[in-house]
Motif scaffolding. Structure first.
Motif, PDB file in Angstrom:
ATOM      1  N   SER A  53       1.218  -1.306   0.082  1.00 25.83           N
ATOM      2  CA  SER A  53      -0.366   0.165   0.299  1.00 25.83           C
ATOM      3  C   SER A  53       1.590   1.529  -0.240  1.00 25.83           C
ATOM      4  O   SER A  53       0.976   1.974   0.833  1.00 25.83           O
ATOM      5  N   CYS A  54       1.856   1.382  -1.218  1.00 34.71           N
ATOM      6  CA  CYS A  54       2.543   2.787  -1.289  1.00 34.71           C
ATOM      7  C   CYS A  54       2.910   2.998  -2.751  1.00 34.71           C
ATOM      8  O   CYS A  54       2.156   2.117  -3.430  1.00 34.71           O
ATOM      9  N   ASP A  55       3.666   3.676  -2.296  1.00 35.55           N
ATOM     10  CA  ASP A  55       4.285   4.009  -4.594  1.00 35.55           C
ATOM     11  C   ASP A  55       5.708   3.494  -5.017  1.00 35.55           C
ATOM     12  O   ASP A  55       6.310   2.928  -3.984  1.00 35.55           O
ATOM     13  N   ALA A  56       5.026   2.641  -5.949  1.00 38.03           N
ATOM     14  CA  ALA A  56       6.772   1.636  -6.298  1.00 38.03           C
ATOM     15  C   ALA A  56       6.716   2.002  -7.025  1.00 38.03           C
ATOM     16  O   ALA A  56       6.421   2.405  -8.740  1.00 38.03           O
ATOM     17  N   SER A  57       8.367   1.722  -7.501  1.00 34.54           N
ATOM     18  CA  SER A  57       8.756   2.256  -8.687  1.00 34.54           C
ATOM     19  C   SER A  57       9.958   1.306  -9.168  1.00 34.54           C
ATOM     20  O   SER A  57      10.494   0.518  -8.332  1.00 34.54           O
ATOM     21  N   ILE A  58      10.089   0.993 -10.597  1.00 35.98           N
ATOM     22  CA  ILE A  58      11.146   0.264 -10.893  1.00 35.98           C
ATOM     23  C   ILE A  58      12.312   0.587 -11.892  1.00 35.98           C
ATOM     24  O   ILE A  58      11.968   1.464 -12.773  1.00 35.98           O
ATOM     25  N   TRP A  59      13.699   0.378 -11.498  1.00 32.04           N
ATOM     26  CA  TRP A  59      14.420   1.642 -12.260  1.00 32.04           C
ATOM     27  C   TRP A  59      15.338   0.168 -12.873  1.00 32.04           C
ATOM     28  O   TRP A  59      15.847  -1.068 -12.064  1.00 32.04           O
ATOM     29  N   LEU A  60      15.866  -0.099 -14.190  1.00 27.64           N
ATOM     30  CA  LEU A  60      16.517  -0.885 -14.786  1.00 27.64           C
ATOM     31  C   LEU A  60      17.625  -0.466 -15.034  1.00 27.64           C
ATOM     32  O   LEU A  60      17.710   1.100 -15.602  1.00 27.64           O
ATOM     33  N   TYR A  61      19.124  -0.923 -15.070  1.00 30.60           N
ATOM     34  CA  TYR A  61      20.046  -0.415 -15.255  1.00 30.60           C
ATOM     35  C   TYR A  61      20.690  -0.606 -16.766  1.00 30.60           C
ATOM     36  O   TYR A  61      20.768  -1.755 -17.428  1.00 30.60           O
ATOM     37  N   GLU A  62      21.249   0.362 -16.970  1.00 32.72           N
ATOM     38  CA  GLU A  62      21.939   0.055 -18.335  1.00 32.72           C
ATOM     39  C   GLU A  62      23.536   0.060 -17.829  1.00 32.72           C
ATOM     40  O   GLU A  62      23.871   1.070 -17.854  1.00 32.72           O
ATOM     41  N   GLU A  63      23.168  -1.328 -18.783  1.00 31.28           N
ATOM     42  CA  GLU A  63      25.782  -1.169 -18.582  1.00 31.28           C
ATOM     43  C   GLU A  63      26.403  -0.650 -18.809  1.00 31.28           C
ATOM     44  O   GLU A  63      27.172   0.339 -18.594  1.00 31.28           O
ATOM     45  N   LYS A  64      25.469   0.346 -19.926  1.00 36.28           N
ATOM     46  CA  LYS A  64      26.939   1.204 -21.133  1.00 36.28           C
ATOM     47  C   LYS A  64      27.149   1.918 -20.485  1.00 36.28           C
ATOM     48  O   LYS A  64      27.656   3.057 -20.619  1.00 36.28           O
ATOM     49  N   GLU A  65      25.955   2.897 -20.345  1.00 41.29           N
ATOM     50  CA  GLU A  65      26.280   4.302 -20.148  1.00 41.29           C
ATOM     51  C   GLU A  65      25.649   3.978 -18.307  1.00 41.29           C
ATOM     52  O   GLU A  65      26.209   5.814 -17.677  1.00 41.29           O
ATOM     53  N   LYS A  66      26.386   2.752 -17.959  1.00 41.78           N
ATOM     54  CA  LYS A  66      26.284   2.849 -16.413  1.00 41.78           C
ATOM     55  C   LYS A  66      25.067   3.813 -15.500  1.00 41.78           C
ATOM     56  O   LYS A  66      25.658   4.642 -14.502  1.00 41.78           O
ATOM     57  N   ARG A  67      24.300   3.494 -15.874  1.00 37.15           N
ATOM     58  CA  ARG A  67      23.208   4.571 -15.617  1.00 37.15           C
ATOM     59  C   ARG A  67      22.090   4.152 -15.575  1.00 37.15           C
ATOM     60  O   ARG A  67      21.843   2.629 -15.893  1.00 37.15           O
ATOM     61  N   LEU A  68      21.040   4.086 -14.411  1.00 33.46           N
ATOM     62  CA  LEU A  68      19.830   3.572 -13.806  1.00 33.46           C
ATOM     63  C   LEU A  68      18.207   3.905 -14.749  1.00 33.46           C
ATOM     64  O   LEU A  68      18.609   5.513 -14.702  1.00 33.46           O
ATOM     65  N   ARG A  69      17.543   3.528 -15.707  1.00 38.16           N
ATOM     66  CA  ARG A  69      16.568   3.980 -15.760  1.00 38.16           C
ATOM     67  C   ARG A  69      15.001   4.048 -15.340  1.00 38.16           C
ATOM     68  O   ARG A  69      15.189   3.230 -15.185  1.00 38.16           O
ATOM     69  N   ARG A  70      14.174   5.208 -14.844  1.00 38.87           N
ATOM     70  CA  ARG A  70      12.967   4.318 -14.539  1.00 38.87           C
ATOM     71  C   ARG A  70      11.858   4.312 -15.377  1.00 38.87           C
ATOM     72  O   ARG A  70      11.646   4.695 -16.741  1.00 38.87           O
ATOM     73  N   PHE A  71      11.929   3.186 -15.433  1.00 37.07           N
ATOM     74  CA  PHE A  71      10.867   2.109 -16.488  1.00 37.07           C
ATOM     75  C   PHE A  71       9.423   2.034 -15.501  1.00 37.07           C
ATOM     76  O   PHE A  71       8.802   1.836 -16.533  1.00 37.07           O
ATOM     77  N   ALA A  72       8.810   2.790 -15.051  1.00 44.02           N
ATOM     78  CA  ALA A  72       7.980   2.031 -13.540  1.00 44.02           C
ATOM     79  C   ALA A  72       7.437   2.601 -12.278  1.00 44.02           C
ATOM     80  O   ALA A  72       8.683   2.898 -12.184  1.00 44.02           O
ATOM     81  N   PHE A  73       6.456   3.375 -12.434  1.00 40.66           N
ATOM     82  CA  PHE A  73       5.755   4.069 -11.524  1.00 40.66           C
ATOM     83  C   PHE A  73       5.054   4.288 -11.180  1.00 40.66           C
ATOM     84  O   PHE A  73       3.653   3.735 -12.179  1.00 40.66           O
ATOM     85  N   ILE A  74       4.053   2.945  -9.914  1.00 41.29           N
ATOM     86  CA  ILE A  74       3.011   2.540  -9.748  1.00 41.29           C
ATOM     87  C   ILE A  74       1.884   3.690  -8.312  1.00 41.29           C
ATOM     88  O   ILE A  74       3.300   4.432  -7.170  1.00 41.29           O
ATOM     89  N   GLY A  75       1.202   5.226  -8.558  1.00 40.48           N
ATOM     90  CA  GLY A  75       0.864   5.607  -7.747  1.00 40.48           C
ATOM     91  C   GLY A  75       0.955   7.260  -7.302  1.00 40.48           C
ATOM     92  O   GLY A  75       0.843   7.332  -8.904  1.00 40.48           O
ATOM     93  N   THR A  76       0.021   7.203  -6.659  1.00 36.25           N
ATOM     94  CA  THR A  76       0.387   9.069  -6.752  1.00 36.25           C
ATOM     95  C   THR A  76       0.342  10.093  -6.006  1.00 36.25           C
ATOM     96  O   THR A  76       0.854  11.342  -5.735  1.00 36.25           O
ATOM     97  N   GLY A  77       1.467   9.521  -5.039  1.00 34.90           N
ATOM     98  CA  GLY A  77       2.202  10.251  -4.370  1.00 34.90           C
ATOM     99  C   GLY A  77       3.108  11.256  -4.867  1.00 34.90           C
ATOM    100  O   GLY A  77       3.947  11.532  -5.631  1.00 34.90           O
TER     101      GLY A  77
END
Ligand code: ADP
Length: 965
Positions: free
Chosen positions: A591-615
């Motif tokens: 019962s909270c907001d959730a986001s999943i980030w996937l790691y892009e190995e080449k750029e060495k960075r995390l990119r937000r792929f999903a966000f569920i919630g309103t907060g």
């Protein structure tokens, strides 16, 4: 400083007490000065004198002490005033007692007047306490059909007033009589003596009638308890005198009668009993200690009486056998003493504290046992109901600690609304929420109380339950010292709710709020005792229910999180969809907001792929660059609320741009050493992460890793399979097109050859040459096509055997231009090529020509006749870049990458007259890369802007003879 507040609030009372103390000292000094010289003259023993004097002084002091205590602490000020006056008059009576007894006229007058006064004050006090008879007139409630009753009431009030007036009048005369008797030299008239005696008779009868009437009329448990305590106290104070002094006299054993001065010592308990009777419900004090001391006192007196009884019996039975006497004494005491001790305890409970037995009965009802439950709401209801029964109030609300948020919430939840049966609780909670409302409570519930709110802190740290008015005081005005156990200052407001902490193994797990008592009296010491009993009985039930609720919640979370297993991985088309699905599961479970980030190995960075919630979001941007090892560790951040919890992190992952004002969970998705991504859960309400929850969330993260890896692999496999299918399709297409493409030049060659075979003898020479040339071009075209096809299958083998030499670029270009010259001329094209003659590259001569031929024949094929073709070259120290530009239809951006794959042709060219097998660019790419270069296309995709095919080659600076362009 600590007691400054206490003293400030009682300055008037303290001054009065000081005055009384001064009077006590003064009177005692005067009494001593008058008493001792006179008695020494009488040659009495000094010890007896001091004993008498000391006894009187002690009795006076006891009265003064009780009066002072009640005066300082009692909240019913009218009763306090009367008792203080009574105690003072008694104190004066005892203080001058010895002097008066030795016929000192002044002291006799003082003693006598104060004695008269104390009797009337006591009679009046009994009219005020425990039942207030003077409230008849002011009470407005008239019982239905009560004309008769109000008539009765009128007469009772009249009688009462008459009694009080007569008492006061007679007491004045009695005082006058005392003055005249001791001071007037003349004989006092006899009628005055009669009036004086009738005063005493009236007062004593009045006192007796008041006590009996009170006992009969009192309906409230409390007032009856007070009466009982007082009467039992009076009776028991006389017991030693009756049993040890009077009884032996009556039985004819005067030698065994104990001196009255000793047995009347217990009369000293009289003021104590009276004081405590009044203070018991006025002072918030732990009743337990007093109950225990009374039991001890009664037990000790009982043992003394028993000892004396055994002594007398032993003396009577074994007068001449000392040994048997001792054995008898020991055996009798050994057997009877424990019985007396137990009896004393039981008498104490039954005579003095019946109220506690009543409470005990209510709490230990078998019903409660039968209803014990694991359900938190039901357990809370059980406690609430028990409190309702105990205090006969409807306004009871139990707040239970919610471990997740650190807030206390009403349990069972409030049912608000107009027709709600929960009105009493709602009112109580509303009263409380005036002092506990906090901004964050809006996110949890308006009636929730923050775990570190002032009220909760005070209730938790106080050694006894607090009234609301006490709990909201600033820290420096909190009860300290003795008042931590006694509370006396507050106004006599019975509606002040009482807040009691519910503890389990020392930890506060709830708070019971009690509204006004059913009998409209204020809460007092015995109620604390009842609460203590209640909590001892039920706190473990509540704790078990809390734990059960917590476990249930974790099981629900676990169940929901395990539903990841049921998610059909094959349904996902992209990683986005998978990330979205798992974020949704996490958000739903916790019962909270959730986001999943996937790691892009080449750029060495995390990119937000999903966000569920309103907060609110923890990170505004969609990209994060984790740089430190700590970024790949789990973090459970509780925000400001962490102050009240132990062992929680206050820091945040280093890669976060700013601190967070709300709790969040940071769970890296790692598979071994490989970083897959990140799961972030954000809470818009305060949250505490229990160890169990941290473990469960950690497990979910591990599961997410496995699931996401599965999805990734499935998607890769599916892509490979799709690619394979596409290749199959292209191959089929290729076979159809190539057979068609090959047939066209083949038919032409065949046609010319048949024509030549039939007509070569009659044909003109020029026509013959023309036919032969056309047949030869057809063969060349066929050769190029077949070359491409064979290359397509074996180009990788050729790459290995390629021989790289330093060759002149302009020479190669020149050679290819010569091949296509005829076609270009036919289509009236201009091919511009500006290549320095001294430019050398490292390449395979034949293969370079093949690349150039592919690119140039494409430029010819896919641009309109008459349009220009440009060949340009750039260079730097290391490489040479060659561009082939045409002004055809261009290539759409989305297709550019694909063109260099096998058998790929643009849709629009499939059905056009431009022939091809989709292999030229593929082969060129393989060859360029084998020679250490790169090849790509630049095109806006707009018609007429054309396209530029670019490839690079290694530059060679080796000296070679210059060739003409
Ligand atoms: P093909 O034998 O079909 O020309 P290629 O591999 O050389 O095979 O080219 C693949 C496809 O790329 C062509 O079928 C055509 O659709 C597109 N293409 C190649 N060169 C050009 C160009 N200069 N302008 C537009 N389209 C081109």
């Amino acid at each position: 400083m600590r007691y400054a507040y206490w003293a400030r609030t009682r300055i008037g009372r303290l001054l009065t007490v000081l005055l009384a103390l001064l009077v006590y000292c003064l009177l005692l000094t005067v009494d001593g000065l008058r008493f001792f010289p006179q008695q020494i003259v009488d040659s009495s023993s000094l010890f007896t004198l001091w004993l008498r004097f000391g006894f009187s002084a002690l009795a006076a002091l006891l009265f003064l002490a009780v009066g002072t205590l009640v005066w300082l602490y009692a909240r019913n000020r009218r009763v306090a005033l009367f008792l203080f006056c009574f105690s003072c008059t008694m104190m004066i009576t005892f203080a001058v007692e010895t002097g008066a007894a030795s016929n000192d006229s002044l002291l006799s007058v003082v003693g006598s007047i104060s004695g008269v006064l104390s009797l009337s004050l006591f009679a009046l006090l009994l009219l005020l306490f425990p039942k207030n008879y003077f409230s008849f007139g002011s009470s407005s409630h008239v019982v239905s059909g009560g004309e008769l009753q109000s008539g009765q009431q009128y007469y009772s009030t009249l009688l009462l007033r008459g009694y009080v007036a007569t008492l006061i009048f007679l007491s004045i005369i009695a005082e006058l009589y005392s003055i005249l008797r001791y001071l007037s030299p003349s004989q006092v008239p006899d009628w005055l003596d009669t009036v004086d005696s009738s005063y005493y008779v009236l007062a004593l009868i009045g006192i007796l009638i008041t006590i009996i009437a009170s006992y009969r009329r009192i309906s409230s448990l409390r007032q009856r308890q007070q009466q009982r305590f007082f009467v039992s106290g009076v009776i028991l104070a006389f017991v030693p005198l009756l049993l040890l002094t009077l009884l032996p006299l009556l039985l004819g054993f005067p030698e065994y009668s104990v001196d009255g001065q000793v047995t009347t010592i217990t009369l000293g308990f009289l003021p104590l009993a009276l004081g405590y009777t009044i203070l018991r419900y006025q002072v918030l004090v732990f009743d337990m200690y007093i109950r225990r001391s009374v039991a001890w006192l009664i037990g000790s007196v009982g043992l003394v009486i028993l000892g004396y009884g055994v002594f007398i019996c032993g003396s009577l039975l074994f007068a001449h056998q000392p040994f048997a006497w001792v054995i008898f004494g020991l055996v009798a005491m050994g057997v009877l003493a424990p019985c007396v001790w137990i009896l004393a305890k039981s008498i104490t409970d039954r005579l003095f504290f019946t109220e506690m037995l009543h409470y005990q009965r209510l709490i230990e009802q078998p019903d409660a046992l039968a209803n014990e439950t694991f359900d938190l709401n039901k357990a809370s209801q059980l406690i609430t109901l028990a409190a309702v029964n105990l205090f006969e109030t409807q306004e009871v609300c139990l707040f239970v600690l919610d471990e997740d948020t650190g807030y206390y919430h009403p349990c069972p939840p409030l049912v608000e609304g107009e027709n709600s049966h929960d009105e009493a609780r709602c009112r109580l909670v509303q009263r409380l929420s005036q002092y506990t409302a906090s901004a964050e409570a809006v996110q949890t519930g308006p009636s929730w109380i923050k775990g570190n709110a002032v009220i909760v802190r005070h209730v938790d740290s106080a050694p006894r339950p607090l009234l609301l008015s006490e709990a909201i005081r600033p820290d420096e005005e909190l009860p300290r010292g003795l008042s931590r156990y006694l509370a006396t200052t507050g106004p006599l407001d019975s509606r002040d709710p009482l807040l009691a902490p519910v503890r389990f193994q020392g930890k506060m797990i709830g708070m019971l709020v009690l509204g006004e008592r059913g009998d409209h009296q204020q809460y007092a010491g015995p109620d604390f005792e009842a609460l203590h009993l209640l909590f001892t009985r039920f706190s473990s039930v509540l704790q078990t229910a809390c734990l059960y609720a917590q476990v249930n919640q974790h099981v629900t979370i676990l169940d929901k999180l395990y539903s990841t297993n049921a998610v059909p991985i094959h349904d996902f088309e992209t990683m986005d969809q998978a990330a979205m699905a798992y974020a949704r599961i996490a958000a739903d479970a916790v019962s909270c907001d959730a986001s999943i980030w996937l790691y892009e190995e080449k750029e060495k960075r995390l990119r937000r792929f999903a966000f569920i919630g309103t907060g609110p979001r923890l990170v505004q941007q969609d990209v994060l660059t984790p740089s430190q090892e700590e970024d790949w560790l789990p973090w459970f951040y509780e925000g400001d609320s962490s102050q009240i919890w132990q062992g929680t992190s206050k820091g945040i992952p280093p890669c976060l741009p700013q601190a967070s004002s709300f709790p969040f969970v940071w769970l890296p998705l790692n598979s071994g050493d490989q970083h897959l991504g990140l799961l972030i859960l954000t809470y818009s309400r305060p949250h505490h992460f229990s160890r169990e929850e941290q473990r469960v969330l950690g497990m979910f993260a591990t599961q997410c890793v496995a699931a996401l890896e599965n999805v990734r692999m499935t998607l890769a496999l599916r892509a490979a399979y799709e690619r394979q299918k596409e290749l199959d399709r292209l191959k089929d297409e290729f076979i159809t097109t190539t057979s068609h493409e090959l047939r066209t030049p083949l038919t032409a060659v065949q046609g010319y050859l048949e024509l030549l075979a039939s007509y070569h003898s009659t044909m003109e020479v020029s026509m013959l040459d023309n036919f032969l040339a056309k047949a030869s071009r057809g063969c060349e075209e066929l050769a190029l096509m077949v070359g491409n096809i064979t290359d397509a299958s074996r180009v990788q083998v050729d790459v290995k055997t390629m021989t790289l030499n330093v060759i002149s670029l302009s020479e190669s270009v020149q050679h290819v231009l010569e091949i296509i010259e005829a076609g270009a001329r036919r289509e009236q094209r201009t091919i511009q090529a500006a290549i320095p003659a001294d430019l050398f590259v490292v390449a395979d001569k034949i293969r370079l020509r093949q690349i150039l031929l592919n690119l140039l024949s494409n430029a010819l094929k896919y641009s309109p006749t008459g349009s220009d073709i440009e060949i340009a070259v750039d260079m730097n120290e290391e490489e040479v870049t060659l561009r082939v530009r045409d002004y055809g239809l261009g290539i759409p951006l989305a297709e550019q990458e694909r063109l260099f794959e096998r058998f790929v042709r643009l849709e629009r060219d499939m059905n056009s007259p431009a022939r091809g097998a989709g292999l030229g660019l593929y082969i060129s790419k393989q060859l360029v890369e084998a020679m250490g270069g790169r090849i790509w296309v630049e095109s806006t995709g707009m018609p007429d802007e054309g396209s530029t095919f670019i490839f690079t080659l290694q530059r060679s600076t080796a000296q070679k003879p210059a060739l003409v362009s």
